[in-house]
Design a protein around this motif. Structure first.
Motif, PDB file in Angstrom:
ATOM      1  N   SER A   1      39.859  50.279  40.436  1.00 52.83           N
ATOM      2  CA  SER A   1      38.419  50.385  40.181  1.00 52.83           C
ATOM      3  C   SER A   1      37.453  50.420  41.299  1.00 52.83           C
TER       4      SER A   1
ATOM      5  N   LYS B   1      34.856  55.453  47.406  1.00 53.49           N
ATOM      6  CA  LYS B   1      34.122  55.185  45.947  1.00 53.49           C
ATOM      7  C   LYS B   1      33.500  53.801  45.961  1.00 53.49           C
ATOM      8  N   ARG B   2      34.274  52.955  46.688  1.00 53.97           N
ATOM      9  CA  ARG B   2      33.948  51.550  46.351  1.00 53.97           C
ATOM     10  C   ARG B   2      32.839  51.175  47.364  1.00 53.97           C
TER      11      ARG B   2
ATOM     12  N   ALA C   1      29.882  52.804  45.822  1.00 50.06           N
ATOM     13  CA  ALA C   1      29.347  51.909  44.561  1.00 50.06           C
ATOM     14  C   ALA C   1      28.610  50.709  45.188  1.00 50.06           C
TER      15      ALA C   1
ATOM     16  N   VAL D   1      33.930  49.848  40.253  1.00 47.89           N
ATOM     17  CA  VAL D   1      32.955  49.072  39.497  1.00 47.89           C
ATOM     18  C   VAL D   1      32.558  47.801  40.181  1.00 47.89           C
ATOM     19  N   VAL D   2      31.191  47.637  40.623  1.00 46.15           N
ATOM     20  CA  VAL D   2      30.728  46.377  41.092  1.00 46.15           C
ATOM     21  C   VAL D   2      30.742  45.346  39.837  1.00 46.15           C
ATOM     22  N   GLN D   3      31.575  44.365  40.101  1.00 44.36           N
ATOM     23  CA  GLN D   3      31.634  43.306  39.107  1.00 44.36           C
ATOM     24  C   GLN D   3      30.328  42.449  38.858  1.00 44.36           C
TER      25      GLN D   3
ATOM     26  N   PHE E   1      37.035  43.840  44.027  1.00 42.97           N
ATOM     27  CA  PHE E   1      37.152  44.795  43.092  1.00 42.97           C
ATOM     28  C   PHE E   1      38.603  44.695  42.136  1.00 42.97           C
TER      29      PHE E   1
ATOM     30  N   GLN F   1      26.787  40.543  41.382  1.00 42.90           N
ATOM     31  CA  GLN F   1      25.445  41.026  41.309  1.00 42.90           C
ATOM     32  C   GLN F   1      24.527  40.206  42.376  1.00 42.90           C
TER      33      GLN F   1
END
Length: 184
Positions: A87, A134-135, A138, A89-91, A83, A95
Motif C-alpha cells: 500500500s 509511490k509512498r 503520497a 496510502v498514508v494512514q 505503510f 496525519q
C-alpha cells in the motif's frame, strides 16, 4: 557528398571547442607555506578571514550550528511514516505527523526535506522501487495539501535496498515499509 561536409564541419567544431584562451589564476599559496609572512593578502588580512587574498575565493565556509533546534526539522515529531503491506496510502494515524512537518516547512520556507520511500524485501526490485516512489509521493501530496511548498520537497525511492530492520518476519517487514523524512 553533403554527408562529408557535415562530418568535416562537426569535426572542425569539436576541435575548435577544445582550445581555450581563458587565463587560469596562478596557484594559491596558503599563509602557512608563504615565505612572505602574509604579503599578498587582501583586505581580509588580519581580520580572522584567512585565505581571502588576491586570486582566492571569497566564499565563506558553511558553519553548522548544532545548537539550533530546527536543524533536523521540528523537534519532538516522528520522522518516519509506516505503510500497510503493498500500500501507498498514508494512514490516518500518521496525519498529525504530516501536519506538523507541513507546518514546519510552511514556517521555514528556506528549509527542504527529502522523503525516502522504502519497502520490505517481498516483491521484485523494480516493483519495490516503484512502490517506494509511490509512498514518498503520497507523503509529498499530503504535505503540500496542508501547506508545504512542493519546491521544498524531494521524493525518492530506495525500494528494499535500505532496510531499517533485518529479518524475514512480519515484524521486520512492518518496520521496513516506511517513508523517512530527512531535512537539509
Amino acid at each position: 557528398m553533403i554527408k562529408r561536409y557535415f562530418v568535416l564541419a562537426a569535426v572542425a567544431a569539436a576541435l575548435a571547442g577544445c582550445g581555450s584562451s581563458v587565463k587560469l589564476d596562478p596557484p594559491i599559496q596558503d599563509s602557512a607555506s608563504s615565505t612572505t609572512g602574509g604579503a599578498g593578502m587582501g583586505a581580509g588580512a588580519g581580520t580572522g578571514t584567512q585565505g581571502q587574498g588576491a586570486g582566492q575565493s571569497s566564499v565563506a565556509p558553511v558553519q553548522v550550528d548544532a545548537s539550533r533546534s530546527d536543524v533536523a526539522g521540528p523537534t519532538g515529531v516522528d520522522r518516519v511514516i509506516y505503510f500497510d503491506y503493498d500500500s501507498f496510502v498514508v494512514q490516518p494515524a500518521f496525519q498529525s505527523v504530516v501536519d506538523q512537518h507541513a507546518r514546519f516547512l510552511q514556517a521555514n520556507r528556506g528549509r527542504s526535506v527529502v522523503l525516502e520511500g522504502n519497502t520490505d524485501e517481498r516483491g521484485s526490485r523494480e516493483y519495490n522501487l516503484a512502490l517506494g516512489q509511490k509512498r514518498s509521493e503520497a507523503v509529498r501530496r499530503a504535505l503540500t495539501l496542508v501547506g508545504a511548498s512542493d519546491s521544498q520537497i524531494e521524493a525518492v525511492s530506495f525500494g528494499e535496498e535500505k532496510p531499517a530492520v533485518s529479518g524475514s518476519g512480519e515484524e521486520a517487514f512492518a518496520k521496513n515499509r516506511r517513508v523517512e523524512l530527512r531535512y537539509r
